[in-house]
Scaffold this active site. Structure first.
Site, PDB file in Angstrom:
ATOM      1  N   CYS A  77       5.921   3.909  16.826  1.00  8.67           N
ATOM      2  CA  CYS A  77       5.917   5.150  17.614  1.00  8.67           C
ATOM      3  C   CYS A  77       5.845   6.378  16.699  1.00  8.67           C
ATOM      4  O   CYS A  77       4.844   6.552  16.018  1.00  8.67           O
ATOM      5  CB  CYS A  77       7.098   5.179  18.577  1.00  8.67           C
ATOM      6  SG  CYS A  77       6.935   6.433  19.861  1.00  8.67           S
ATOM      7  N   HIS A 171       6.505   0.385  21.708  1.00  9.80           N
ATOM      8  CA  HIS A 171       7.767  -0.100  21.124  1.00  9.80           C
ATOM      9  C   HIS A 171       7.827  -1.623  21.227  1.00  9.80           C
ATOM     10  O   HIS A 171       8.257  -2.157  22.253  1.00  9.80           O
ATOM     11  CB  HIS A 171       8.962   0.521  21.854  1.00  9.80           C
ATOM     12  CG  HIS A 171       9.176   1.950  21.503  1.00  9.80           C
ATOM     13  ND1 HIS A 171       9.871   2.354  20.383  1.00  9.80           N
ATOM     14  CD2 HIS A 171       8.767   3.082  22.103  1.00  9.80           C
ATOM     15  CE1 HIS A 171       9.885   3.666  20.310  1.00  9.80           C
ATOM     16  NE2 HIS A 171       9.222   4.151  21.340  1.00  9.80           N
ATOM     17  N   GLU A 173       9.865  -3.575  19.914  1.00  6.66           N
ATOM     18  CA  GLU A 173      11.265  -4.031  20.025  1.00  6.66           C
ATOM     19  C   GLU A 173      11.780  -3.947  21.465  1.00  6.66           C
ATOM     20  O   GLU A 173      12.865  -4.430  21.764  1.00  6.66           O
ATOM     21  CB  GLU A 173      12.152  -3.222  19.058  1.00  6.66           C
ATOM     22  CG  GLU A 173      12.531  -1.807  19.486  1.00  6.66           C
ATOM     23  CD  GLU A 173      11.429  -0.756  19.267  1.00  6.66           C
ATOM     24  OE1 GLU A 173      10.274  -1.139  18.995  1.00  6.66           O
ATOM     25  OE2 GLU A 173      11.737   0.448  19.393  1.00  6.66           O
TER      26      GLU A 173
END
Lengths: 190, 256
Positions: A77, A171, A173
């Site tokens: 990001c 993202h 994650e």
């Protein structure tokens, strides 16, 4: 194999570590360049504004580490955005390792900003294609280093790659199984 | 194209997920971690945790379970309840939440929205709006977590929407109170009226009772997502069945 997570103050440091834990990959989170040098690959997290992240990096000479390192590096990001030359967010000069600028995304009635939620990532690398979670108001439009893209009014660079540098605007994650697969893609292909 | 988000809402009290009827008679529906993992694996696009005790007791949500949730799921989640300052938001975000949602504290101090957006970025800052219709006049209610404290403010919902956007909120959860818990469908009239003033993503909440309600929401309004609680907790609809149905109805939904 050990991953170094650059501590630049963002609040998603732990989320990245937890994802790596789930994949069984050892990691350390640090703002100490010497300690990070002793890892195999680096991840630059990014939650917050480009100007704040740039400031945090330079406070600990982590900007020099990113510039000089030959290790595979993944920016996430804002961590990807700061690899480019300039960001409109906070009118900030960035690292300039990738050509191009980060601009405020154009919205429309059915395309509210922030660009928030799960969007489809398209790539000629079939193993990257899928839905990933985004939360961004700024982005790079059609970078020359783009290897995957997402449509949202414009074509946003979703994944960029140049030599040892990787970046993703989404993202991983927070992108469930697809995200874990993407982290694996970085680990295995870099 | 961005997909429409399906968001289970988990009311949390004393470490468990609870469900009550009209703020009363709360029963435990399961453990926070077990339900979070279940919804993640079933294809929830995001989760919202609402600490129903925190706001009314003026206490911050306990952060230990926030970290446990972050360890165990890999989709975004938002925490609401008792967050009334930059420091309390930081505690929740650093514990692993992706977003914080504020409601009554924002009404008391709208500048709090601006401070949070500046500190953590707009994408972290959700403003929950409890809107109640009275003779076609939509007004904001505050402190709705408890029967004794809930009250109507003198703020019109449409004015409040404008303020929270100016202050830098990244997302709005629009809870249409008249429909809440009735399972008779989202308040499409209210949403259609208010959405023209919303330029940030908004999540519709209140009234979901069937898969068809989500189809109606997404075909008739610009909502980025639909939030629901009891239908998921009581297994009235399972997430995989709902998502399959929406897909069949040509709604843009994330494959699991």
């Amino acid at each position: 194999m050990k991953i170094g997570i650059l501590d630049c103050g963002g609040s998603n440091l732990n989320s990245i570590k937890f994802s790596l834990d789930r994949l069984g990959i050892d990691s350390i989170t640090s703002n100490d360049a010497c300690q990070l040098e002793r890892t195999d690959k680096l991840i630059i997290p990014g939650v917050g504004a480009s100007d704040v992240v740039m400031k945090k990096l330079s406070e600990n000479s982590l900007d020099d580490l990113i510039k000089s390192s030959k290790k595979p590096i993944l920016g996430i990001c804002v961590g990807m955005q700061i690899l480019f030359e300039y960001s409109q967010e906070g009118d900030t000069s960035c690292l300039g390792l990738l050509k191009g600028k980060v601009e405020k995304l154009k919205g429309a009635y059915e395309y509210p900003i922030p660009h928030m939620g799960w969007n489809y990532v398209n790539s000629k690398h079939k193993d990257i294609c899928g839905y990933y979670y985004y939360a961004n108001s700024y982005g790079v439009i059609s970078s020359e280093n783009e290897i995957a893209s997402t449509e949202y009014v414009n074509t946003i660079s979703a994944v960029v790659k140049k030599n040892n540098l990787y970046g993703c605007q989404f993202h991983p994650e927070k992108s469930s199984l697809a995200g874990l697969d993407f982290i694996n893609f970085f680990i295995n292909n870099s | 194209m961005l997909t429409k988000r399906i968001i289970p809402c988990l009311d949390v009290a004393n470490g468990n997920v609870v469900k009550g009827v009209e703020f009363k008679n709360h029963t435990i529906v399961g453990s926070i971690i077990e339900l979070s993992e279940k919804y993640d694996s079933e294809g929830a696009d995001e989760l919202v945790f609402y600490d129903i005790k925190a706001s009314t007791k003026n206490a911050l949500v306990s952060k230990s379970w926030v970290t446990e949730v972050a360890k165990n799921i890999s989709i975004p989640f938002c925490v609401a309840g008792g967050i009334s300052s930059v420091s309390s938001a930081r505690e929740i975000l650093n514990s692993g939440a992706d977003k914080v949602s504020i409601n009554s504290p924002a009404i008391e101090d709208p500048l709090l929205i601006k401070k949070l957006a500046k500190e953590f970025g707009s994408q972290c800052v959700v403003v929950g709006i409890d809107s109640f219709a009275n003779n076609n006049r939509y007004s904001v209610h505050a402190k709705t977590g408890c029967e004794k404290t809930t009250h109507e403010t003198n703020i019109q919902t449409i004015d409040w929407i404008n303020v929270v956007q100016e202050m830098g909120a990244g997302e709005i959860v629009l809870n249409c109170m008249n429909q809440d818990g009735k399972r008779s469908g989202f308040d499409l009239n209210q949403i259609k009226l208010l959405q023209n003033n919303i330029s940030i993503p908004f999540i519709a909440s209140g009234g979901a009772g069937s898969p068809e309600d989500f189809v109606d929401l997404f075909t008739n309004t610009n909502a980025s997502g639909g939030l629901a609680a009891s239908i998921f907790h009581k297994n009235i609809i399972s997430l995989p069945v709902l998502k399959k149905y929406l897909k069949l109805k040509k709604i843009n939904i994330r494959n699991v």
